[in-house]
Design a protein around this motif. Structure first.
Motif, PDB file in Angstrom:
ATOM      1  N   TYR B  82       0.838  -1.194   0.000  1.00 18.60           N
ATOM      2  CA  TYR B  82       0.000   0.000   0.000  1.00 18.60           C
ATOM      3  C   TYR B  82       0.872   1.242   0.000  1.00 18.60           C
ATOM      4  CZ  TYR B  82      -3.356   3.405   1.958  1.00 18.60           C
ATOM      5  OH  TYR B  82      -4.144   4.496   2.205  1.00 18.60           O
ATOM      6  N   SER B  88       4.392   8.071   2.054  1.00 22.17           N
ATOM      7  CA  SER B  88       4.595   7.885   3.487  1.00 22.17           C
ATOM      8  C   SER B  88       5.956   7.285   3.758  1.00 22.17           C
ATOM      9  CB  SER B  88       3.511   6.983   4.029  1.00 22.17           C
ATOM     10  OG  SER B  88       2.282   7.571   3.762  1.00 22.17           O
ATOM     11  N   LEU B  89       6.921   8.173   3.887  1.00 20.36           N
ATOM     12  CA  LEU B  89       8.283   7.725   4.175  1.00 20.36           C
ATOM     13  C   LEU B  89       8.716   8.405   5.460  1.00 20.36           C
ATOM     14  CD1 LEU B  89       9.626   8.375   0.607  1.00 20.36           C
ATOM     15  CD2 LEU B  89       9.216   6.145   1.593  1.00 20.36           C
ATOM     16  N   TYR B  90       9.715   7.809   6.101  1.00 23.65           N
ATOM     17  CA  TYR B  90      10.288   8.469   7.270  1.00 23.65           C
ATOM     18  C   TYR B  90      11.327   9.459   6.764  1.00 23.65           C
ATOM     19  CZ  TYR B  90       7.824   5.018   9.941  1.00 23.65           C
ATOM     20  OH  TYR B  90       6.834   4.258  10.479  1.00 23.65           O
ATOM     21  N   GLN B  91      10.993  10.749   6.916  1.00 25.41           N
ATOM     22  CA  GLN B  91      11.818  11.799   6.333  1.00 25.41           C
ATOM     23  C   GLN B  91      13.226  11.827   6.923  1.00 25.41           C
ATOM     24  OE1 GLN B  91      10.536  13.722   3.864  1.00 25.41           O
ATOM     25  NE2 GLN B  91       8.601  12.652   4.005  1.00 25.41           N
ATOM     26  N   ASP B  92      13.343  11.410   8.183  1.00 26.33           N
ATOM     27  CA  ASP B  92      14.642  11.508   8.846  1.00 26.33           C
ATOM     28  C   ASP B  92      15.485  10.251   8.657  1.00 26.33           C
ATOM     29  OD1 ASP B  92      12.774  10.156  10.317  1.00 26.33           O
ATOM     30  OD2 ASP B  92      13.552  10.771  12.254  1.00 26.33           O
ATOM     31  N   LEU B  93      14.945   9.261   7.969  1.00 29.26           N
ATOM     32  CA  LEU B  93      15.733   8.063   7.684  1.00 29.26           C
ATOM     33  C   LEU B  93      16.248   8.143   6.250  1.00 29.26           C
ATOM     34  CD1 LEU B  93      13.676   5.134   9.263  1.00 29.26           C
ATOM     35  CD2 LEU B  93      15.298   6.679  10.341  1.00 29.26           C
ATOM     36  N   THR B  94      17.356   7.455   5.994  1.00 35.55           N
ATOM     37  CA  THR B  94      17.898   7.473   4.648  1.00 35.55           C
ATOM     38  C   THR B  94      17.080   6.559   3.745  1.00 35.55           C
ATOM     39  OG1 THR B  94      19.365   5.612   5.001  1.00 35.55           O
ATOM     40  CG2 THR B  94      20.231   7.781   5.567  1.00 35.55           C
ATOM     41  N   GLU B  97      17.640   3.012   4.809  1.00 30.57           N
ATOM     42  CA  GLU B  97      17.016   2.701   6.103  1.00 30.57           C
ATOM     43  C   GLU B  97      15.509   2.563   5.976  1.00 30.57           C
ATOM     44  OE1 GLU B  97      20.382   4.992   8.810  1.00 30.57           O
ATOM     45  OE2 GLU B  97      18.525   5.995   8.265  1.00 30.57           O
ATOM     46  N   PHE B 101      13.627  -0.882   6.796  1.00 32.02           N
ATOM     47  CA  PHE B 101      12.581  -0.933   7.812  1.00 32.02           C
ATOM     48  C   PHE B 101      11.313  -1.575   7.263  1.00 32.02           C
ATOM     49  CE2 PHE B 101       8.740   1.085   9.546  1.00 32.02           C
ATOM     50  CZ  PHE B 101       8.768   0.485  10.791  1.00 32.02           C
ATOM     51  N   PHE B 102      10.880  -1.140   6.072  1.00 33.06           N
ATOM     52  CA  PHE B 102       9.638  -1.685   5.542  1.00 33.06           C
ATOM     53  C   PHE B 102       9.781  -3.160   5.203  1.00 33.06           C
ATOM     54  CE2 PHE B 102       8.589   2.834   4.996  1.00 33.06           C
ATOM     55  CZ  PHE B 102       7.368   2.821   5.643  1.00 33.06           C
ATOM     56  N   SER B 104      11.648  -5.140   7.017  1.00 30.33           N
ATOM     57  CA  SER B 104      11.696  -5.830   8.310  1.00 30.33           C
ATOM     58  C   SER B 104      10.315  -6.042   8.911  1.00 30.33           C
ATOM     59  CB  SER B 104      12.600  -5.084   9.290  1.00 30.33           C
ATOM     60  OG  SER B 104      11.912  -3.982   9.836  1.00 30.33           O
ATOM     61  N   ILE B 105       9.380  -5.119   8.664  1.00 31.02           N
ATOM     62  CA  ILE B 105       8.069  -5.343   9.276  1.00 31.02           C
ATOM     63  C   ILE B 105       7.308  -6.466   8.582  1.00 31.02           C
ATOM     64  CG2 ILE B 105       7.808  -3.023  10.260  1.00 31.02           C
ATOM     65  CD1 ILE B 105       5.986  -2.280   8.021  1.00 31.02           C
ATOM     66  N   TYR B 106       7.788  -6.874   7.423  1.00 31.50           N
ATOM     67  CA  TYR B 106       7.188  -8.061   6.781  1.00 31.50           C
ATOM     68  C   TYR B 106       8.101  -9.270   6.957  1.00 31.50           C
ATOM     69  CZ  TYR B 106       3.665  -5.151   4.545  1.00 31.50           C
ATOM     70  OH  TYR B 106       2.605  -4.310   4.316  1.00 31.50           O
ATOM     71  N   LYS B 107       9.055  -9.125   7.887  1.00 27.12           N
ATOM     72  CA  LYS B 107      10.022 -10.191   8.137  1.00 27.12           C
ATOM     73  C   LYS B 107      10.744 -10.589   6.854  1.00 27.12           C
ATOM     74  CE  LYS B 107       7.941 -12.140  12.260  1.00 27.12           C
ATOM     75  NZ  LYS B 107       6.522 -11.686  12.275  1.00 27.12           N
TER      76      LYS B 107
ATOM     77  N   ARG C  14      18.425  11.325  15.649  1.00 26.17           N
ATOM     78  CA  ARG C  14      18.595  12.295  14.565  1.00 26.17           C
ATOM     79  C   ARG C  14      17.868  13.590  14.823  1.00 26.17           C
ATOM     80  NH1 ARG C  14      18.657   8.333   9.546  1.00 26.17           N
ATOM     81  NH2 ARG C  14      20.664   7.458  10.072  1.00 26.17           N
ATOM     82  N   LEU C 198       2.450  11.971   9.178  1.00 22.37           N
ATOM     83  CA  LEU C 198       3.224  11.640   7.985  1.00 22.37           C
ATOM     84  C   LEU C 198       2.486  10.669   7.079  1.00 22.37           C
ATOM     85  CD1 LEU C 198       6.882  11.032   9.103  1.00 22.37           C
ATOM     86  CD2 LEU C 198       6.138  12.439   7.214  1.00 22.37           C
ATOM     87  N   GLY C 199       1.555   9.924   7.643  1.00 22.40           N
ATOM     88  CA  GLY C 199       0.873   8.907   6.856  1.00 22.40           C
ATOM     89  C   GLY C 199       1.535   7.554   6.958  1.00 22.40           C
ATOM     90  N   THR C 200       2.671   7.477   7.637  1.00 25.44           N
ATOM     91  CA  THR C 200       3.350   6.181   7.749  1.00 25.44           C
ATOM     92  C   THR C 200       2.555   5.219   8.631  1.00 25.44           C
ATOM     93  OG1 THR C 200       4.699   7.251   9.416  1.00 25.44           O
ATOM     94  CG2 THR C 200       5.711   6.863   7.285  1.00 25.44           C
ATOM     95  N   LEU C 209       1.897  -6.254  11.075  1.00 26.54           N
ATOM     96  CA  LEU C 209       2.226  -5.939  12.467  1.00 26.54           C
ATOM     97  C   LEU C 209       0.962  -5.861  13.314  1.00 26.54           C
ATOM     98  CD1 LEU C 209       4.877  -3.082  12.143  1.00 26.54           C
ATOM     99  CD2 LEU C 209       5.289  -5.434  12.863  1.00 26.54           C
TER     100      LEU C 209
END
Lengths: 249, 315, 365
Positions: B82, B88-94, B97, B101-102, B104-107, C14, C198-200, C209
């Motif tokens: 989805y 929807s990204l984590y702005q502070d992560l590269t 990363e 992360f995404f 890892s949440i689906y193993k 960060r 953020l929508g995440t 999860l």
């Protein structure tokens, strides 16, 4: 007033740097009174920075820039008085009524009570939505809001109105009605400076500039640009220019 | 069981005062690239949230890969990807990363499904140590798609993936979607850009919570029923009002550098247009018959449903 | 799960603002208190009642007076004089040697010394006691080197006027409470609300999860960081401030963890009802911080409040935690004395965990 249209925006060698990054690289162009000027470019090409400078929200690194006859270095307050601004994100106050929104913005620009009343009535009548004047903005359809936002942006009859992606996500019918409003405003002598991602809308502009990588790579009438690149639509012109740049990288 | 397919039956959803979706019925085949085309407020996001099990419909049933969105939501969450409206990204992560992360949440791991995203991720891999906040719109879009794909979903939901993205990035994005479809992933896309409809296998035209038409882009155009004339003259601004006054005019609107003219009468003679315009002192008149686009069709449908709606209720 | 926690730590490390609130503020606050109080300790006026007048008592007296912290204001000759000496308000401490102090120490290897402090200014009282007893202990250690059976000077602390240490002294337990609450509840609620903004969060919800996994992943890093925070504050309070930890440190830390978990689950609860970071921040401020500061007894003693507020203060988790911290740190009490408060806190923790897991929707809206 002379019959020749005067320049309301004059930009000579506008440069804006952020550290080592050059967001605007020697931009030079003029926009005439009552012109509909399309300001196109890919994401990150430097459009937003240039618009901020023209609106007096940010100062340039160097260059001679006059907006509505005023200097962007020292006369930003006079500039702000003489321009209108609307973006896709800029919406009106959702919890105020339609007429309260008009009152508020009219007040900001120093219109008298009477002027506000008259112009509000004028715009609502034109949009055929006089019956919703007392409604809270939240309750009215999206398409109307967009048109209302534009009316509010030109409420004080500015010399120039800056429209930053005003039609994003709007249905095709409303989009066209919106452009009719733009034409009317231009006819009234308001200069329209507009950005868009819809390439058919580029065709509606009198002249179009296309920014690539901080520079203006093309500036002409839509017909002139299509001829120059030997293509049939502005979409192709745009893709030619932007693709060339991404191929370089 | 029709695996991989998405089926919506009589789906209705209202928020406090607004009816977001009204009796939505549509069935999407496995492996299809299906587009929901409509402006903001049409109900696209609500529809996607129902299908991704984030919202329950008021009435009706929806299934994804044979699983019911209300009762089997856990099963659905394992097999869908989805990408919500805003990337929807984590702005502070590269870049890396985020992707890690995404996965890892689906193993899962990046390596495991790298082949799936390599075509897309390749473009942004040189910037993998850059923070997501510093990416351009087009790059964010590619990263968000990579993140939605990294767990090898069976069904992919992309809610307005091209909104606010420039024409070039949009084109590249659609090329990617075509490749993904060839790998057998069912893809549902929503978009406000009418021109993107032509790139889908089938589309649903959506307005005010209704599906106005569901078919292949070609079939929708074929079903248009009226002839469109593209008209040009030396006075483009007046052209609109002057054309309106022709008898039995269905619609007149600008379309790029021309004006589209539609007449209600099936026996309409296009010569009338030129005659009419000459009378109104236009010169350099060009009248050409032209093929309708999805946008033409959308507007025709809007007018139909508008008149239907205004007849139907008074508010 | 591991990936989730790593990501959460990255967010924290960060963001300068988060780091400042997390670590800068506690240190700054405690140091501020520390400085405000240590300044008062130089040249405190004391009196000495030496009932032994032998070599050892004289030596100890000399040591204390030459330390520079104390000025001898009066020499007393009878225990009757102690009370009037204090009531004049000129002296802060009286040191009492028991009769035959040196003799008993030589013969029995054991002698008593009493330190009486004026606890109407509890911080100073406590500092003075710590300084004095420190000097006495130093001396006995020196003596011990050449004496085979170890000598023991047992020091008895007596406080007059304010034996329960009400007032300013509450600031350390209060500060710990406030800071743990702020860091734990506010930070988690903001970080969850940020994902919504953020929508995440939508993407996380659509993933396999479970809500509990999202919650634990969000919360675990903050448990750890808050715990480190608690240790930093305690260490600072102890070193800079001279705050005693009379009870078991382990027990104190365990209670702190309980409180941290409680505050975190409140934070999650707040985040379930707020959509934006701003809302989360405001809610934490008004629902958590203000009542904690005003009603927990941190600033205004609960006993002095009007009855309705006293009753209301019972639902403030921080009230119970402050009681626990004071009991352990100052009175040196163990679980036998604070099990009731611990149970209340535990009950609240369970309540908020259940509530927030239930409220944490598997869907939107």
């Amino acid at each position: 007033m002379t019959t020749d249209r005067q320049n309301v925006i004059e930009v000579k060698n506008l440069v804006k740097k952020f550290g080592n990054f050059i967001a605007n690289d020697h931009l030079t162009f003029e926009v005439k009174q009552g012109e509909i000027f399309g300001f196109l470019g890919a994401n990150g090409a430097g459009k937003t920075t240039a618009i901020k400078i023209l609106c007096g929200l940010q100062s340039p690194t160097s260059g001679e820039i006059k907006v509505a006859g005023f200097d962007v270095y020292h006369q930003t307050n006079l500039i702000k008085r003489n321009i209108g601004y609307m973006s896709q994100k800029f919406s009106l106050y959702e919890d105020l009524t339609v007429s309260q929104n008009f009152e508020f913005y009219g007040g900001i620009y120093g219109l008298t009570r009477k002027q506000i009343k008259e112009r509000t009535a004028y715009f609502l009548k034109k949009l055929e939505i006089t019956h919703v004047a007392g409604k809270i903005l939240k309750e009215i359809p999206l398409g109307w809001k967009q048109k209302l936002a534009f009316s509010v942006a030109i409420l004080h009859h500015p010399k120039i109105v800056f429209l930053d992606e005003p039609t994003g996500g709007v249905d095709p019918v409303t989009r066209r009605q919106f452009w009719e409003m733009i034409y009317e405003a231009a006819n009234d002598g308001i200069t329209v400076f507009v950005t868009t991602h819809y390439m058919d809308e580029a065709e509606y502009c009198e002249r179009v500039s296309i920014m690539v990588d901080g520079r203006i790579e093309a500036l002409d009438t839509p017909a002139g640009l299509k001829q120059k690149f030997g293509v049939n639509s502005m979409n192709e012109v745009f893709i030619r220019l932007a693709r060339a740049q991404s191929a370089e990288q | 069981m029709n695996k991989g397919a998405v089926i919506l039956q009589d789906i209705t959803k209202s928020y406090k005062t607004v009816k977001a979706l009204t009796e939505i019925n549509v069935s999407i085949e496995k492996g299809e690239l299906f587009g929901f085309i409509g402006p903001d407020g049409a109900g696209k996001t609500t529809l996607f949230r129902i299908l991704t099990t984030l919202l329950n419909p008021d009435t009706g049933t929806a299934t994804v890969a044979g699983f019911n969105t209300i009762t089997d939501y856990k099963a659905i969450r394992k097999i869908v990807g989805y990408m919500p409206g805003r990337f929807s990204l984590y702005q502070d992560l590269t870049v890396e990363e985020n992707l890690k992360f995404f996965a890892s949440i689906y193993k899962s791991t990046i390596e495991e499904n790298y082949h799936l995203i390599s075509d897309i991720y390749r473009h942004i891999e040189p910037f993998k140590h850059r923070k997501a906040a510093q990416l351009s719109g087009g790059m964010k879009q590619k990263l968000a798609l990579s993140c939605a794909l990294i767990h090898k979903p069976e069904v992919l939901f992309l809610d307005e993936p091209t909104t606010g993205v420039d024409a070039v990035s949009r084109m590249e994005f659609w090329e990617m979607l075509k490749k993904l479809r060839s790998q057998g992933i069912t893809i549902l896309v929503s978009t406000p850009y009418m021109d993107e409809a032509a790139l889908c296998d089938r589309v649903a035209l959506m307005q005010n919570g209704h599906l106005m038409a569901i078919d292949t882009p070609d079939a929708i155009i074929k079903a248009f029923g009226l002839t469109i004339y593209a008209v040009k003259s030396n006075k483009m601004f007046q052209l609109l009002t002057d054309l309106q006054s022709i008898q039995e005019t269905e619609a007149v609107y600008r379309f790029g550098d021309v004006v589209h003219y539609l007449n209600k009468s099936s026996s309409f003679d296009p010569a009338k247009i030129s005659q009419h315009l000459i009378k109104a002192a236009h010169t350099e008149i060009i009248v050409k018959q032209t093929v309708p686009t999805i946008e033409d069709s959308f507007m025709l449908n809007m007018r139909k449903s508008d008149s239907f709606n205004t007849q139907g209720n008074d508010n | 799960m591991k990936g989730f926690i790593i990501k959460e730590f990255l967010h924290i490390f960060r963001d300068l603002r988060t780091m400042l609130i997390l670590f800068g503020m506690p240190v700054a606050q405690v140091l501020l208190f520390g400085f405000a109080i240590t300044n008062e300790i130089n040249h405190a006026n004391i009196a000495i009642l030496d009932q032994a007048k032998d070599e050892i008592s004289m030596k100890i007296t000399e040591k204390i007076l030459s330390s520079g912290y104390f000025d001898l204001k009066a020499v007393l000759y009878h225990p009757n004089e102690i009370e009037p000496a204090f009531s004049k308000g000129e002296i802060k401490e009286v040191i009492v040697f028991e009769p035959g102090f040196g003799q008993r120490l030589e013969k029995e290897g054991k002698a008593n010394l009493q330190i009486i402090t004026d606890a109407s200014d509890p911080n100073t009282a406590n500092l003075l006691f710590n300084y004095t007893s420190g000097i006495v202990r130093d001396y006995s250690r020196e003596m011990m080197e050449n004496k085979k059976p170890p000598l023991q000077i047992s020091i008895e602390s007596t406080m007059i006027y304010n034996p329960e240490l009400k007032g300013v002294f509450m600031f350390v337990p209060g500060t710990i409470t406030i800071l743990l609450m702020l860091v734990s509840a506010m930070m988690t609620s903001i970080s969850i609300a940020r994902e919504k903004e953020l929508g995440t969060m939508e993407v996380l919800l659509v993933s396999p999860l479970k809500p509990i996994q999202i919650i634990v992943g969000k919360v675990l890093p903050y448990i750890l960081l808050s715990f480190i925070n608690a240790i930093v504050i305690l260490t600072l309070a102890f070193t800079v401030f001279g705050m005693p930890i009379n009870g078991s440190i382990l027990f104190l830390l365990l209670e702190s963890i309980l409180f941290i978990v409680m505050a975190l689950s409140m934070g999650i609860f707040i985040s379930t009802v707020s959509q934006t970071q701003q809302q989360a921040m405001l809610l934490s401020m008004f629902v958590l911080m203000l009542p904690t500061i005003l009603l927990s007894g941190f600033i205004f003693p609960v006993e002095n409040m009007p009855l309705p507020l006293q009753i209301l203060s019972n639902i403030m988790p921080s009230k119970w935690f402050i009681i626990i911290v004071k009991s352990i740190m100052i009175k040196g009490l163990g679980i036998a004395y604070v099990w009731k408060e611990t149970l209340v806190l535990f009950g609240m923790t369970v309540f908020f965990i259940v509530l927030s897991v239930k409220k944490f929707n598997i869907r939107l809206g």
